[in-house]
Design an enzyme around this catalytic site. Structure first.
Site, short mmCIF file in Angstrom:
data_model
loop_
_atom_site.label_atom_id
_atom_site.label_comp_id
_atom_site.label_asym_id
_atom_site.label_seq_id
_atom_site.Cartn_x
_atom_site.Cartn_y
_atom_site.Cartn_z
N GLU A 1 21.74 60.72 51.39
CA GLU A 1 23.01 60.27 51.98
C GLU A 1 23.63 59.15 51.14
O GLU A 1 23.03 58.65 50.20
CB GLU A 1 22.78 59.73 53.40
N ARG B 1 20.47 52.86 64.45
CA ARG B 1 20.38 52.48 63.05
C ARG B 1 21.76 52.58 62.43
O ARG B 1 22.66 53.24 62.97
CB ARG B 1 19.39 53.37 62.29
N ASN C 1 24.41 53.92 59.63
CA ASN C 1 24.42 55.28 59.11
C ASN C 1 25.35 55.55 57.95
O ASN C 1 25.00 56.30 57.06
CB ASN C 1 24.76 56.26 60.24
N GLU D 1 19.63 60.81 67.99
CA GLU D 1 20.78 61.73 67.94
C GLU D 1 21.11 62.32 69.31
O GLU D 1 21.50 63.48 69.42
CB GLU D 1 20.52 62.84 66.91
N ASN E 1 30.08 58.67 61.32
CA ASN E 1 29.95 59.07 59.93
C ASN E 1 31.26 58.85 59.19
O ASN E 1 32.32 58.64 59.79
CB ASN E 1 29.53 60.54 59.83
N ASP F 1 29.98 65.59 58.08
CA ASP F 1 29.12 64.46 57.75
C ASP F 1 29.96 63.40 57.04
O ASP F 1 31.06 63.10 57.47
CB ASP F 1 27.93 64.95 56.91
#
Length: 294
Positions: free
Chosen positions: A18, A101, A103, A122, A149, A198
């Site tokens: 990521e 967390r 991201n 999630e 995101n 994403d």
């Protein structure tokens, strides 16, 4: 837009690759593997890959104007020194949400960090979008989602793109002169069977690119939300794209092995690796993080 064929540029095998970001001062690509708690630097000139272990799940990395790096982790936002591998806490935005967390993140033209959080399981709707500058952390004022995101900005900085991954929608949000946000509106919705949106990034024509987790590719949307094109990738879980190279015309793409069973991994041996393709519309340079101390 003309796009070259996709190629694998580096074997990584990331569980959840990521956050790719092109660091112009180094002419190198930095990215993370969230679940393996690892930070990477890829040098295209040598094809060299360097890595560092992080003390908790690491969601993103951004270059700072002082020559260092700022990273977002499960335990908070920290400074990272690649020379020593040391991490130092700056702020813990959500001490009351231990299951969350950090991201994904980006900077605006002023060097502020815009970053999101998410429920690590999630499931809970506990993900929020924030901004961080010398005045500290402030909530962006948008409704919470499970997985935030792709914060990214239009070339003029007047629009913020914010992704609700599980909701399958990318929102466009007006940015006011004082840095506050207006109301969110749906910019693009991903249809059933095409994966989940994403990370996003904007090119120099103001078009929005998004990775498709479970969708085998990336998409490019016009500023009005119209779908312009899809670039197919050789593995299903595509996470985010970053423009790099001397002219910002190389699109680097991270991917993930997370969620793939043994049969899928056998069919997708390059899952979790780093890919690239060339474009004729360049990206935008990344603004380095400005001063964070008040």
């Amino acid at each position: 837009m003309a796009v070259s064929s996709v190629r694998k540029v580096c074997s990584v095998g990331a569980t959840l690759g990521e956050g790719p970001v092109w660091v112009g001062r180094e002419q190198a690509l930095w990215f993370v593997d969230i679940k393996q708690q690892r930070l990477y630097r890829f040098d295209p000139a040598t094809n060299g890959l360097t890595s560092w272990d992080a003390p908790s799940q690491i969601g993103w990395v951004l270059p700072a104007a002082d020559g260092g790096f700022i990273v977002g982790m499960q335990r908070g936002i920290e400074r990272f020194d690649p020379a020593t591998g040391a991490f130092a806490t700056i702020v813990k935005p959500e001490p009351h949400l231990p299951g969350n967390r950090l991201n994904d993140a980006t900077t605006d033209a002023h060097g502020r960090i815009w970053f999101g959080s998410m429920d690590d399981a999630e499931s809970g709707v506990t993900g929020h979008l924030y901004a961080l500058d010398s005045g500290g952390v402030r909530h962006a004022g948008l409704d919470p989602v499970s997985i935030t995101n792709g914060p990214s900005f239009s070339p003029d900085g007047r629009t913020l793109y914010h992704t609700d991954t599980l909701g399958k929608v990318i929102h466009a949000v007006a940015v006011n002169d004082d840095g506050t946000l207006g109301a969110a509106r749906a910019f693009a919705t991903i249809e059933e069977g095409a994966g989940w949106p994403d990370g996003s990034v904007v090119d120099s024509e103001g078009c929005v690119w998004t990775g498709l987790y479970g969708g085998w590719g990336v998409r490019r949307y016009a500023p009005d939300g119209a779908l312009l094109e899809t670039v197919a990738l050789p593995t299903a879980n595509i996470t985010k794209l970053a423009f790099g190279g001397p002219e910002l015309k190389t699109a680097y793409v991270t991917s993930a092995r997370k969620g793939l069973d043994s049969a899928a991994l056998e069919a997708q041996p390059e899952a979790g690796d780093l890919f690239a393709f060339e474009v004729d519309v360049p990206g935008l340079p990344v603004t380095e993080v400005g001063t964070l101390e008040s």
